[in-house]
Design a protein around this motif. Structure first.
Motif, PDB file in Angstrom:
ATOM      1  N   HIS A   1       0.505  -1.261   0.220  1.00 26.79           N
ATOM      2  CA  HIS A   1      -0.136   0.054  -0.087  1.00 26.79           C
ATOM      3  C   HIS A   1       0.664   0.996  -0.093  1.00 26.79           C
ATOM      4  CE1 HIS A   1      -4.043  -1.724   0.991  1.00 26.79           C
ATOM      5  NE2 HIS A   1      -3.195  -3.205   0.895  1.00 26.79           N
ATOM      6  N   ARG A   2       2.186   1.443   0.032  1.00 23.03           N
ATOM      7  CA  ARG A   2       3.186   2.232  -0.206  1.00 23.03           C
ATOM      8  C   ARG A   2       2.788   3.427  -1.938  1.00 23.03           C
ATOM      9  NH1 ARG A   2       5.012   4.043   3.472  1.00 23.03           N
ATOM     10  NH2 ARG A   2       6.384   4.848   2.451  1.00 23.03           N
ATOM     11  N   PRO A   3       2.074   4.611  -1.525  1.00 23.87           N
ATOM     12  CA  PRO A   3       2.130   4.920  -2.804  1.00 23.87           C
ATOM     13  C   PRO A   3       3.244   4.907  -4.250  1.00 23.87           C
ATOM     14  CG  PRO A   3       2.863   6.273  -1.218  1.00 23.87           C
ATOM     15  CD  PRO A   3       2.758   5.222  -0.605  1.00 23.87           C
ATOM     16  N   VAL A   4       2.515   5.372  -5.272  1.00 21.56           N
ATOM     17  CA  VAL A   4       3.108   5.637  -6.158  1.00 21.56           C
ATOM     18  C   VAL A   4       4.136   6.464  -6.726  1.00 21.56           C
ATOM     19  CG1 VAL A   4       3.351   5.849  -9.060  1.00 21.56           C
ATOM     20  CG2 VAL A   4       0.964   4.136  -7.471  1.00 21.56           C
ATOM     21  N   GLY A   5       5.371   6.274  -7.038  1.00 27.40           N
ATOM     22  CA  GLY A   5       6.343   7.722  -7.004  1.00 27.40           C
ATOM     23  C   GLY A   5       7.705   6.712  -7.148  1.00 27.40           C
ATOM     24  N   PRO A   6       8.975   7.485  -6.540  1.00 26.18           N
ATOM     25  CA  PRO A   6      10.066   7.381  -7.451  1.00 26.18           C
ATOM     26  C   PRO A   6      10.399   6.081  -6.468  1.00 26.18           C
ATOM     27  CG  PRO A   6       9.970   9.889  -6.864  1.00 26.18           C
ATOM     28  CD  PRO A   6       8.089   9.200  -6.264  1.00 26.18           C
ATOM     29  N   GLU A   7       9.931   5.106  -5.892  1.00 24.69           N
ATOM     30  CA  GLU A   7      10.119   4.109  -5.296  1.00 24.69           C
ATOM     31  C   GLU A   7       9.982   3.001  -6.259  1.00 24.69           C
ATOM     32  OE1 GLU A   7       7.888   3.852  -1.201  1.00 24.69           O
ATOM     33  OE2 GLU A   7       9.396   4.960  -0.215  1.00 24.69           O
ATOM     34  N   TYR A   8       9.093   3.273  -6.645  1.00 27.18           N
ATOM     35  CA  TYR A   8       9.011   2.169  -7.734  1.00 27.18           C
ATOM     36  C   TYR A   8       9.179   2.449  -9.231  1.00 27.18           C
ATOM     37  CZ  TYR A   8       5.309   0.985  -4.931  1.00 27.18           C
ATOM     38  OH  TYR A   8       3.567   0.441  -4.093  1.00 27.18           O
ATOM     39  N   ILE A   9       9.680   0.904 -10.451  1.00 26.08           N
ATOM     40  CA  ILE A   9       9.853   0.632 -11.135  1.00 26.08           C
ATOM     41  C   ILE A   9       9.075  -0.136 -11.634  1.00 26.08           C
ATOM     42  CG2 ILE A   9      12.059  -0.058 -13.054  1.00 26.08           C
ATOM     43  CD1 ILE A   9      14.489   0.545 -10.324  1.00 26.08           C
TER      44      ILE A   9
ATOM     45  N   ASP B   1      -1.361  13.423  -8.993  1.00 22.82           N
ATOM     46  CA  ASP B   1      -2.568  13.448  -8.543  1.00 22.82           C
ATOM     47  C   ASP B   1      -3.474  13.574  -9.197  1.00 22.82           C
ATOM     48  OD1 ASP B   1      -1.324  15.351 -10.358  1.00 22.82           O
ATOM     49  OD2 ASP B   1      -1.427  17.286  -9.037  1.00 22.82           O
ATOM     50  N   LYS B   2      -2.841  12.829 -11.046  1.00 26.58           N
ATOM     51  CA  LYS B   2      -4.239  12.450 -11.596  1.00 26.58           C
ATOM     52  C   LYS B   2      -4.327  10.944 -12.405  1.00 26.58           C
ATOM     53  CE  LYS B   2      -4.888  17.151 -13.015  1.00 26.58           C
ATOM     54  NZ  LYS B   2      -4.688  17.861 -14.166  1.00 26.58           N
ATOM     55  N   PRO B   3      -5.039   9.841 -12.680  1.00 28.57           N
ATOM     56  CA  PRO B   3      -5.052   9.739 -13.619  1.00 28.57           C
ATOM     57  C   PRO B   3      -3.670   9.220 -14.552  1.00 28.57           C
ATOM     58  CG  PRO B   3      -6.840   9.296 -13.465  1.00 28.57           C
ATOM     59  CD  PRO B   3      -6.389  11.192 -12.844  1.00 28.57           C
ATOM     60  N   PHE B   4      -3.017   8.068 -14.734  1.00 33.46           N
ATOM     61  CA  PHE B   4      -1.967   7.972 -16.258  1.00 33.46           C
ATOM     62  C   PHE B   4      -2.551   7.387 -16.354  1.00 33.46           C
ATOM     63  CE2 PHE B   4      -0.191   5.796 -12.415  1.00 33.46           C
ATOM     64  CZ  PHE B   4       0.509   4.933 -12.648  1.00 33.46           C
ATOM     65  N   TYR B   5      -1.843   6.501 -17.879  1.00 33.88           N
ATOM     66  CA  TYR B   5      -2.497   5.716 -18.899  1.00 33.88           C
ATOM     67  C   TYR B   5      -1.178   5.913 -20.160  1.00 33.88           C
ATOM     68  CZ  TYR B   5      -5.390   2.970 -21.474  1.00 33.88           C
ATOM     69  OH  TYR B   5      -5.558   1.892 -22.318  1.00 33.88           O
TER      70      TYR B   5
ATOM     71  N   TRP C   1      -2.344   1.524 -16.568  1.00 28.76           N
ATOM     72  CA  TRP C   1      -3.362   2.480 -16.073  1.00 28.76           C
ATOM     73  C   TRP C   1      -3.150   2.512 -14.411  1.00 28.76           C
ATOM     74  CZ3 TRP C   1      -6.605   1.855 -11.517  1.00 28.76           C
ATOM     75  CH2 TRP C   1      -6.804   3.163 -11.225  1.00 28.76           C
ATOM     76  N   GLY C   2      -2.687   3.521 -14.105  1.00 31.51           N
ATOM     77  CA  GLY C   2      -2.950   4.204 -12.546  1.00 31.51           C
ATOM     78  C   GLY C   2      -3.165   5.393 -11.587  1.00 31.51           C
ATOM     79  N   GLU C   3      -3.308   5.057 -10.756  1.00 30.17           N
ATOM     80  CA  GLU C   3      -3.391   6.229  -9.939  1.00 30.17           C
ATOM     81  C   GLU C   3      -2.308   6.818  -8.924  1.00 30.17           C
ATOM     82  OE1 GLU C   3      -7.238   7.181  -8.645  1.00 30.17           O
ATOM     83  OE2 GLU C   3      -8.146   6.645 -10.974  1.00 30.17           O
ATOM     84  N   GLY C   4      -2.449   7.593  -8.289  1.00 24.60           N
ATOM     85  CA  GLY C   4      -1.641   7.634  -6.799  1.00 24.60           C
ATOM     86  C   GLY C   4      -1.053   6.886  -5.947  1.00 24.60           C
ATOM     87  N   HIS C   5      -1.965   5.024  -5.309  1.00 26.76           N
ATOM     88  CA  HIS C   5      -1.959   4.371  -5.297  1.00 26.76           C
ATOM     89  C   HIS C   5      -1.419   3.111  -6.053  1.00 26.76           C
ATOM     90  CE1 HIS C   5      -6.027   4.029  -6.713  1.00 26.76           C
ATOM     91  NE2 HIS C   5      -6.694   2.834  -5.748  1.00 26.76           N
ATOM     92  N   VAL C   6      -2.156   2.941  -7.191  1.00 32.35           N
ATOM     93  CA  VAL C   6      -1.951   1.712  -7.969  1.00 32.35           C
ATOM     94  C   VAL C   6      -1.517   1.550  -9.511  1.00 32.35           C
ATOM     95  CG1 VAL C   6      -4.396   2.204  -8.941  1.00 32.35           C
ATOM     96  CG2 VAL C   6      -4.137   0.154  -8.881  1.00 32.35           C
ATOM     97  N   ILE C   7      -0.465   0.649  -9.589  1.00 31.78           N
ATOM     98  CA  ILE C   7      -0.323   0.821 -11.192  1.00 31.78           C
ATOM     99  C   ILE C   7      -0.669  -0.945 -11.568  1.00 31.78           C
ATOM    100  CG2 ILE C   7       1.934   0.497 -12.265  1.00 31.78           C
ATOM    101  CD1 ILE C   7       3.423   1.442  -9.947  1.00 31.78           C
ATOM    102  N   SER C   8      -1.036  -0.316 -12.546  1.00 32.49           N
ATOM    103  CA  SER C   8      -1.807  -2.063 -13.206  1.00 32.49           C
ATOM    104  C   SER C   8      -1.725  -1.802 -14.823  1.00 32.49           C
ATOM    105  CB  SER C   8      -3.631  -1.463 -13.842  1.00 32.49           C
ATOM    106  OG  SER C   8      -4.028  -2.510 -13.984  1.00 32.49           O
ATOM    107  N   PRO C   9      -0.427  -3.092 -15.248  1.00 32.84           N
ATOM    108  CA  PRO C   9      -0.622  -3.462 -16.309  1.00 32.84           C
ATOM    109  C   PRO C   9      -1.225  -4.634 -16.707  1.00 32.84           C
ATOM    110  CG  PRO C   9       2.024  -3.261 -14.423  1.00 32.84           C
ATOM    111  CD  PRO C   9       0.875  -3.530 -13.846  1.00 32.84           C
ATOM    112  N   GLU C  10      -1.307  -4.213 -18.049  1.00 33.28           N
ATOM    113  CA  GLU C  10      -2.508  -4.858 -18.719  1.00 33.28           C
ATOM    114  C   GLU C  10      -1.972  -5.830 -20.088  1.00 33.28           C
ATOM    115  OE1 GLU C  10      -5.557  -0.872 -17.506  1.00 33.28           O
ATOM    116  OE2 GLU C  10      -5.587  -1.531 -19.727  1.00 33.28           O
TER     117      GLU C  10
END
Length: 300
Positions: A176-184, A218-222, A262-271
Motif C-alpha cells: 500500500h505504498r504510494p506510487v512515485g520514485p520508489e517504484y520501477i 495526482d491524476k490518473p496516468f495511462y 493504467w494507474g493513479e497515486g495508489h495503484v499501478i496496473s499493467p494490462e
C-alpha cells in the motif's frame, strides 16, 4: 467468505462469486482480492479506487472480456440482451456504442465451484444461449511455491463465432505504498509507449526498458504499448518496490495483441491483452502466471 489458498510462500484470497463484485464489467469468477508474500508479509493488491463507492468496483487481479465491444452487442436492440463473458447477459439501455463503465443491468451466469483445496480452486461458468452466442468457461486459480497461476479455458458451445479480447486488470500497490520514485516498472524490451492524450503520460520517465515516476501522481496516468510475442521473453513485465525489494513479475507465455498501463497515486496496473477467436465448437486455453518475490538482487 470466499476461498483462501495458502502454502509456505503465498496466501491468496479469492472472493466468493458475487460477494465482492456484482457489476457488469469484470469476471465474477476467480476474483482475487489479496496476495500476500509470507516472507516479509508483503501485500500486493489494492482496490481500483481508494474511495468506497467510486470507480467500477475492480480490485486485485480481476479479468475482463470485451472491454471495447462484447460479442453480439452491435446487433442487440435497445432493451435486448447481449453476453458479457464471465459476467452474464447484459441489457442494452441506449443506441450508444458500448461503454465498459456503463452500469448495464446484469442477469448473471450460473457459476459452480468444481474443486477447492488449499492450493487450487476451479470455477465453471455455465453457458446461457443469447441469439446463438454461448460459451462455457472454466477458470482455475492455483499456487505453487511463490507463483500464482490463473488458467482459462473457453468452449464455444453456441452457433455464432466469438471474437473478443481478455486482459487482467492487475491492481497492484506493494504494501500500500504510494506510487512515485520508489517504484520501477520494467519490460524485457524497449517499450514504445503512446497515448491518445499526452497529459496521461505526465510525470512518467521512460528509458532502458523501464518506467519510473518522478512524483506521486495526482491524476490518473495511462499509456499503451504495441502487441508483442510474450513467448519470446522469460517474463512480460515486472513491478518493483525499491525500498522493500518486493516485486511481482508476470511470466505468462502467449502472444500479446496489445498492452497498456493504467494507474493513479495508489495503484499501478499493467494490462496484457490476448485475442480470443472461437468458431462454434472450438476451445481455447491460456495461463497467466505471476511470480511474487523479495530480495530482488537474489533472483537476478
Amino acid at each position: 467468505m470466499g476461498y483462501q489458498l495458502k502454502n509456505e510462500k503465498l496466501a491468496v484470497h479469492i472472493a466468493g462469486v458475487g460477494e465482492q463484485y456484482r457489476g457488469a464489467r469484470f469476471d465474477w469468477s476467480g476474483f482475487i482480492t489479496e496476495v500476500t508474500l509470507l516472507e516479509g508479509k508483503h501485500s500486493f493488491c489494492v482496490p481500483e479506487s481508494p474511495v468506497p463507492g467510486k470507480g467500477t468496483g475492480g480490485a486485485g487481479l480481476c479479468s475482463e472480456f470485451g472491454i471495447d465491444k462484447p460479442p453480439g452487442f452491435s446487433e442487440t436492440p435497445v432493451g435486448g440482451q447481449f453476453p458479457k463473458l464471465g459476467v452474464g447477459l447484459l441489457t442494452r439501455l441506449t443506441d450508444c456504442e458500448y461503454r465498459f463503465f456503463e452500469e448495464y443491468p446484469v442477469s448473471p451466469f450460473e457459476v459452480e465451484v468444481e474443486e477447492a483445496s488449499l492450493n487450487l480452486v476451479r470455477f465453471r461458468v455455465q453457458p446461457e444461449d443469447c441469439r446463438g452466442y454461448a460459451v462455457r468457461q472454466f477458470k482455475t486459480v492455483a499456487i505453487e511455491g511463490d507463483r500464482l497461476t490463473v488458467r482459462y479455458e473457453l468452449h464455444n458451445v453456441g452457433k455464432e463465432p466469438i471474437y473478443t479480447e481478455e486482459y487482467c486488470h492487475n491492481f497492484f500497490g506493494i504494501d500500500h505504498r504510494p506510487v512515485g520514485p520508489e517504484y520501477i516498472l520494467k519490460f524485457p524490451f524497449e517499450p514504445a509507449p503512446w497515448a491518445d492524450r499526452e497529459e496521461t503520460m505526465a510525470g512518467l520517465v521512460f528509458g532502458a526498458g523501464e518506467v519510473r515516476w518522478s512524483r506521486t501522481p495526482d491524476k490518473p496516468f495511462y499509456f499503451r504499448l504495441p502487441g508483442f510475442d510474450g513467448r519470446r521473453n522469460p517474463w512480460m513485465w515486472e513491478l518493483l518496490h525499491l525500498p522493500s525489494g518486493a516485486g511481482v513479475r508476470e511470466l505468462s507465455q502467449f502472444p500479446v495483441s496489445s498492452a497498456a498501463v493504467w494507474g493513479e497515486g495508489h495503484v499501478i496496473s499493467p494490462e496484457m491483452f490476448i485475442e480470443v477467436n472461437l468458431a462454434p465448437g472450438e476451445r481455447k486455453t491460456w495461463e497467466r502466471v505471476y511470480h511474487f518475490f523479495t530480495n530482488y538482487s537474489k533472483i537476478l
